[in-house]
Design a protein around this motif. Structure first.
Motif, PDB file in Angstrom:
ATOM      1  N   GLY A  48       0.775  -1.233   0.000  1.00  0.00           N
ATOM      2  CA  GLY A  48       0.000   0.000   0.000  1.00  0.00           C
ATOM      3  C   GLY A  48       0.803   1.277   0.000  1.00  0.00           C
ATOM      4  O   GLY A  48       0.228   2.373   0.077  1.00  0.00           O
ATOM      5  N   LEU A  49       2.144   1.194  -0.090  1.00  0.00           N
ATOM      6  CA  LEU A  49       2.964   2.389  -0.189  1.00  0.00           C
ATOM      7  C   LEU A  49       3.143   2.765  -1.663  1.00  0.00           C
ATOM      8  O   LEU A  49       2.804   1.999  -2.563  1.00  0.00           O
ATOM      9  N   GLN A  50       3.687   3.950  -1.914  1.00  0.00           N
ATOM     10  CA  GLN A  50       3.987   4.363  -3.271  1.00  0.00           C
ATOM     11  C   GLN A  50       5.459   4.100  -3.549  1.00  0.00           C
ATOM     12  O   GLN A  50       6.339   4.824  -3.082  1.00  0.00           O
ATOM     13  N   GLY A  51       5.733   3.064  -4.320  1.00  0.00           N
ATOM     14  CA  GLY A  51       7.098   2.765  -4.732  1.00  0.00           C
ATOM     15  C   GLY A  51       7.401   3.502  -6.021  1.00  0.00           C
ATOM     16  O   GLY A  51       6.788   3.228  -7.054  1.00  0.00           O
ATOM     17  N   THR A  52       8.340   4.455  -5.960  1.00  0.00           N
ATOM     18  CA  THR A  52       8.728   5.247  -7.132  1.00  0.00           C
ATOM     19  C   THR A  52      10.096   4.782  -7.587  1.00  0.00           C
ATOM     20  O   THR A  52      11.081   4.912  -6.851  1.00  0.00           O
ATOM     21  N   PHE A  53      10.165   4.235  -8.786  1.00  0.00           N
ATOM     22  CA  PHE A  53      11.408   3.652  -9.297  1.00  0.00           C
ATOM     23  C   PHE A  53      12.061   4.597 -10.294  1.00  0.00           C
ATOM     24  O   PHE A  53      11.411   5.095 -11.219  1.00  0.00           O
ATOM     25  N   VAL A  54      13.373   4.836 -10.099  1.00  0.00           N
ATOM     26  CA  VAL A  54      14.153   5.733 -10.951  1.00  0.00           C
ATOM     27  C   VAL A  54      15.193   4.916 -11.698  1.00  0.00           C
ATOM     28  O   VAL A  54      15.971   4.174 -11.083  1.00  0.00           O
ATOM     29  N   SER A  55      15.222   5.039 -13.016  1.00  0.00           N
ATOM     30  CA  SER A  55      16.150   4.259 -13.821  1.00  0.00           C
ATOM     31  C   SER A  55      16.255   4.896 -15.201  1.00  0.00           C
ATOM     32  O   SER A  55      15.746   6.003 -15.436  1.00  0.00           O
ATOM     33  N   LYS A  56      16.912   4.192 -16.123  1.00  0.00           N
ATOM     34  CA  LYS A  56      16.949   4.609 -17.522  1.00  0.00           C
ATOM     35  C   LYS A  56      16.864   3.366 -18.390  1.00  0.00           C
ATOM     36  O   LYS A  56      17.564   2.377 -18.132  1.00  0.00           O
ATOM     37  N   VAL A  57      15.999   3.406 -19.385  1.00  0.00           N
ATOM     38  CA  VAL A  57      15.817   2.279 -20.303  1.00  0.00           C
ATOM     39  C   VAL A  57      15.867   2.801 -21.730  1.00  0.00           C
ATOM     40  O   VAL A  57      15.612   3.981 -21.981  1.00  0.00           O
ATOM     41  N   PRO A  58      16.188   1.927 -22.699  1.00  0.00           N
ATOM     42  CA  PRO A  58      16.219   2.380 -24.086  1.00  0.00           C
ATOM     43  C   PRO A  58      14.822   2.749 -24.586  1.00  0.00           C
ATOM     44  O   PRO A  58      13.822   2.219 -24.103  1.00  0.00           O
ATOM     45  N   GLU A  59      14.794   3.655 -25.543  1.00  0.00           N
ATOM     46  CA  GLU A  59      13.514   4.087 -26.099  1.00  0.00           C
ATOM     47  C   GLU A  59      13.111   3.141 -27.220  1.00  0.00           C
ATOM     48  O   GLU A  59      13.104   3.498 -28.409  1.00  0.00           O
ATOM     49  N   ASN A  60      12.784   1.920 -26.834  1.00  0.00           N
ATOM     50  CA  ASN A  60      12.327   0.913 -27.784  1.00  0.00           C
ATOM     51  C   ASN A  60      11.331  -0.005 -27.097  1.00  0.00           C
ATOM     52  O   ASN A  60      10.974   0.224 -25.928  1.00  0.00           O
ATOM     53  N   SER A  61      10.909  -1.047 -27.774  1.00  0.00           N
ATOM     54  CA  SER A  61       9.862  -1.914 -27.225  1.00  0.00           C
ATOM     55  C   SER A  61      10.304  -2.665 -25.981  1.00  0.00           C
ATOM     56  O   SER A  61       9.497  -2.932 -25.091  1.00  0.00           O
ATOM     57  N   LEU A  62      11.592  -3.018 -25.901  1.00  0.00           N
ATOM     58  CA  LEU A  62      12.074  -3.714 -24.695  1.00  0.00           C
ATOM     59  C   LEU A  62      12.034  -2.786 -23.480  1.00  0.00           C
ATOM     60  O   LEU A  62      11.624  -3.191 -22.386  1.00  0.00           O
ATOM     61  N   GLY A  63      12.460  -1.530 -23.683  1.00  0.00           N
ATOM     62  CA  GLY A  63      12.388  -0.571 -22.583  1.00  0.00           C
ATOM     63  C   GLY A  63      10.961  -0.346 -22.135  1.00  0.00           C
ATOM     64  O   GLY A  63      10.662  -0.296 -20.937  1.00  0.00           O
TER      65      GLY A  63
END
Length: 341
Positions: A48-63
């Motif tokens: 019930g908490l707000q988990g905010t995830f920070v990352s970087k992924v490629p700008e494609n379908s896998l990301g």
């Protein structure tokens, strides 16, 4: 509005042969996504908490697929940056009985490993956050990732946010000497330290006054001594470590130790039949963080965390999808596994 916890790290594509096949046998792979800090964010959302995830992924379908996976479990992904060349991958061959699990990383040059501090506005990211969590895996990915981790921890500390770091040492990513050199700088900005057992006893230059830090026999005095020295040396307010007795790849004993700065608490031990142990440490962390944020007594928070970790071993994939009610039931002693009707 739910209490906000921010995590920073890499999310990867996980490829596993079906069942307990070996990679050399496989004609296909099962797909999921995971990573230490992503797993913690998802676990917190389950409670019930707000988990905010920070990352970087490629700008494609896998990301996008990785982001969709996180959103499916309620994780806030608004601060995931886009760009770079590729999503990190790891291959997991599940062990069974006396054959151990094997992990092969394919993450060199990933979008996150090349991310820079300019990709993120940490002042905005940390608005209304009460806790920030990352791990030793993140700075192990390269100099850029180490600088990014330090910048995030510094900003969180300046804002009065509780910070935590899971050492999570991975010998396939860096040497213990390099890990110590980098992590010792980050501990200045860390309140709660997780996962220090093997790494700490071998590498922190702390004099052991007692023997007994072994898998099968837990020497409480030795742990207490080690935790006290780490608190005095690095200023941690809390230290915690799971304790695993590995009878085989299929059966383990699991408990935890938590030191709150003045006393050491040992949880009950669970005998576990393992379906998937990846992410079990992250499940412990998310459970303990939830307990501490919820103002449980430290012993109750520790019991909640180890119950969450025990349940994670029964769930395929990296992430723990046990509910608050399920963890609480196990914490309170219901280990029957009876069908719920």
């Amino acid at each position: 509005m739910p209490i906000k916890v921010v995590t920073l790290g890499e999310i990867m594509l996980r490829l596993s042969p079906p069942g307990f096949e070996r990679i050399v046998q496989a004609d296909s792979f099962d797909i999921t996504y995971g990573g230490g800090e992503a797993n913690v964010a998802a676990g917190l959302c389950s409670y019930g908490l707000q988990g905010t995830f920070v990352s970087k992924v490629p700008e494609n379908s896998l990301g996008q697929s990785a982001i969709n996976h996180l959103r499916r479990y309620g994780v806030d992904t608004q601060f995931v940056a886009r760009g770079g060349n590729r999503l990190g991958i790891y291959f997991l061959e599940n062990g069974v009985s006396m054959r151990p699990s094997q992990v092969i990383y394919d993450r060199s040059g990933s979008s996150f490993s090349e991310a820079k501090t300019d990709d993120f506005d940490f002042d905005k990211i940390f608005e209304e956050a009460v806790w920030f969590h990352t791990s030793g895996i993140t700075p192990a990915l390269g100099d850029n990732a180490a600088k990014l981790t330090e910048a995030a921890l510094k900003t969180a500390r300046k804002k009065g946010i509780i910070t935590s770091l899971d050492i999570n040492y991975r010998k396939k990513l860096w040497s213990k000497e390099k890990a110590f050199a980098v992590l010792s700088n980050l501990w200045e900005y860390t309140d709660v330290c997780f996962g220090i057992e093997e790494f700490a006893t071998n590498n922190l230059r702390i004099q052991k006054t007692t023997d007994g830090l072994v898998k099968e026999e837990i020497n409480i005095d030795a742990y207490n001594d080690m935790f006290e020295q780490m608190k005095n040396k690095f200023g941690f307010t809390c230290l915690a470590s799971t304790i695993r007795k590995s009878y085989s790849a299929s059966d383990n004993g699991l408990s935890a130790l938590v030191f709150d700065g003045s006393a050491l608490y040992q949880t009950k031990e669970y005998d576990i039949r393992i379906v998937d142990r990846v992410g079990s440490g992250d499940a412990f962390i998310s459970g303990l963080i939830y307990g501490m944020i919820s103002r449980m007594k430290i012993n109750d928070a520790a019991e909640f965390g180890i119950a969450a970790s025990a349940l994670k071993h029964t769930i395929p994939g990296d992430m723990n999808h046990a509910t608050l009610a399920e963890v609480t039931e196990l914490m309170n002693g219901d280990t029957s596994g009876r069908v719920q009707r």
